[in-house]
Design a protein around this motif. Structure first.
Motif, PDB file in Angstrom:
ATOM      1  N   GLU A   1       0.157  13.337  -8.531  1.00  0.00           N
ATOM      2  CA  GLU A   1      -0.985  14.206  -8.228  1.00  0.00           C
ATOM      3  C   GLU A   1      -0.910  15.534  -8.980  1.00  0.00           C
ATOM      4  O   GLU A   1      -1.920  16.027  -9.487  1.00  0.00           O
TER       5      GLU A   1
ATOM      6  N   GLN B   1       0.846  -1.201   0.000  1.00  0.00           N
ATOM      7  CA  GLN B   1       0.000   0.000   0.000  1.00  0.00           C
ATOM      8  C   GLN B   1       0.882   1.252   0.000  1.00  0.00           C
ATOM      9  O   GLN B   1       1.830   1.341   0.773  1.00  0.00           O
ATOM     10  N   THR B   2       0.536   2.214  -0.873  1.00  0.00           N
ATOM     11  CA  THR B   2       1.310   3.464  -0.908  1.00  0.00           C
ATOM     12  C   THR B   2       0.373   4.633  -0.640  1.00  0.00           C
ATOM     13  O   THR B   2      -0.832   4.548  -0.868  1.00  0.00           O
ATOM     14  N   HIS B   3       0.973   5.719  -0.155  1.00  0.00           N
ATOM     15  CA  HIS B   3       0.179   6.925   0.124  1.00  0.00           C
ATOM     16  C   HIS B   3       0.899   8.154  -0.408  1.00  0.00           C
ATOM     17  O   HIS B   3       2.069   8.352  -0.101  1.00  0.00           O
ATOM     18  N   GLY B   4       0.178   8.954  -1.211  1.00  0.00           N
ATOM     19  CA  GLY B   4       0.739  10.237  -1.626  1.00  0.00           C
ATOM     20  C   GLY B   4       1.881  10.113  -2.611  1.00  0.00           C
ATOM     21  O   GLY B   4       2.829   9.371  -2.385  1.00  0.00           O
ATOM     22  N   ASN B   5       1.725  10.754  -3.756  1.00  0.00           N
ATOM     23  CA  ASN B   5       2.821  10.815  -4.729  1.00  0.00           C
ATOM     24  C   ASN B   5       2.691  12.156  -5.417  1.00  0.00           C
ATOM     25  O   ASN B   5       1.840  12.349  -6.265  1.00  0.00           O
TER      26      ASN B   5
END
Ligand code: CUA
Length: 319
Positions: A70, A62-66
């Protein structure tokens, strides 16, 4: 009696500078949309295959924010929308009346009615219906209003659409590159016969147009025989003349409820494009308008056979 259903007119076959501008905008928008569609489709298919479940079990990492992703998916659509917005505003300016486009324009007033079109030529003392004659190569400046509800004038090969609103004149421009008949229609639902509110724009060479205008300014021919004289008597004596004007007949309708019929014989169609203008069709129209155009405000006067013959002889200037 055949109704004239075929109205093949397309924004994709422009015949005027204004319609071409609109066509260009359409194709630019179309191809930008196609590129987006292809890119998104390819990206979805790639990811479906590349990251499919291979039976390893559990959730993928799982990844968050890039930030890069974006910013990209915000800026790219923004740029596309700005480009389309600017092109649209430019096109709107190019196809609408301006001091540049109307400098040498021919003015025609358009009054929309349920369910037909009235065209008034302020320079020529000419009023006609459903058929707008114009000279080729010259911009036509239309001032649109309505006698009842909101209608919309649209001849796709010649220009943009414009609403005809009661009490609020709108203006628009059309032009035709070459002689021909261009079909249009009312493009805003306006009641029972909205679909039978057709427009025919007849583009002519300047000389032919001028000859047409001069002929139209003439009064209706005087009755040439007894039958036509009876027809004129009926036209003036029955209620026809309270709604329809015929120049030279003594019938000048106090209000233009129905089309001016002065040169009805010169028109291609009857009932705003429903049927071809032939003596037989006119006879049936007069005998039972609702059998041809259901909902029309043209009343059935229960005319006798002789009365029909006489009226047709007079209106069509038939011997
Ligand atoms: Cu007039 Cu629709």
């Amino acid at each position: 009696m055949d109704r004239l259903y075929s109205t093949v007119a397309s924004v994709l076959s422009p015949a005027s500078p204004y319609a071409r501008d609109i066509g260009h905008l359409f194709w630019i928008t179309f191809w930008i949309s196609m590129v987006i569609l292809l890119f998104v489709s390819a990206f979805v298919i790639f990811n479906l295959v590349r990251f499919r479940d291979r039976g390893e079990g559990g959730l993928p990492p799982q990844t968050h924010g890039n930030t890069v992703v974006e910013v990209t998916w915000t800026v790219v659509p923004l740029v596309i929308l700005i480009v389309l917005f600017v092109l649209t505003v430019q096109t709107m300016a190019a196809v609408s009346p301006s001091t540049k486009t109307t400098a040498n324009a021919l003015n025609v007033d358009v009054v929309a009615h349920q369910w037909w079109w009235e065209f008034r030529y302020p320079d020529g003392d000419v009023v006609t219906a459903n058929e707008l004659h114009i000279p080729v190569g010259r911009t036509i400046h239309l001032t649109l209003t309505s006698a009842d509800v909101i209608h919309d004038f649209w001849v796709p090969e010649l220009g943009r659409k414009m609403d005809a609103v009661p009490g609020h004149p709108n203006t628009m421009i059309i032009q035709a590159d070459r002689p021909g008949t261009y079909l249009g229609t009312c493009a805003e639902y306006c009641g029972t016969d909205h679909a039978w509110m057709r427009i025919r724009v007849v583009a002519q060479t300047p000389d032919a147009y001028q000859a047409w205008l001069t002929a139209q300014a003439q009064p209706h021919a005087q009755p040439a025989n007894a039958k036509q004289a009876i027809g004129r008597g009926l036209f003036v004596g029955l209620t026809c003349s309270s709604c329809h004007t015929i120049k030279g007949s003594g019938a000048t309708a106090s209000k233009d409820v129905g089309p001016d019929l002065t040169h009805l014989a010169d028109r291609d169609t009857l009932a705003a494009g429903v049927i071809a203008n032939t003596p037989e069709n006119l006879r049936q129209w007069l005998a039972d308008p609702n059998s041809i155009k259901p909902g029309s405000y043209m009343p059935d006067l229960h005319l006798s056979s002789q009365q029909l013959d006489a009226l047709v002889a007079y209106l069509e200037e038939q011997p």
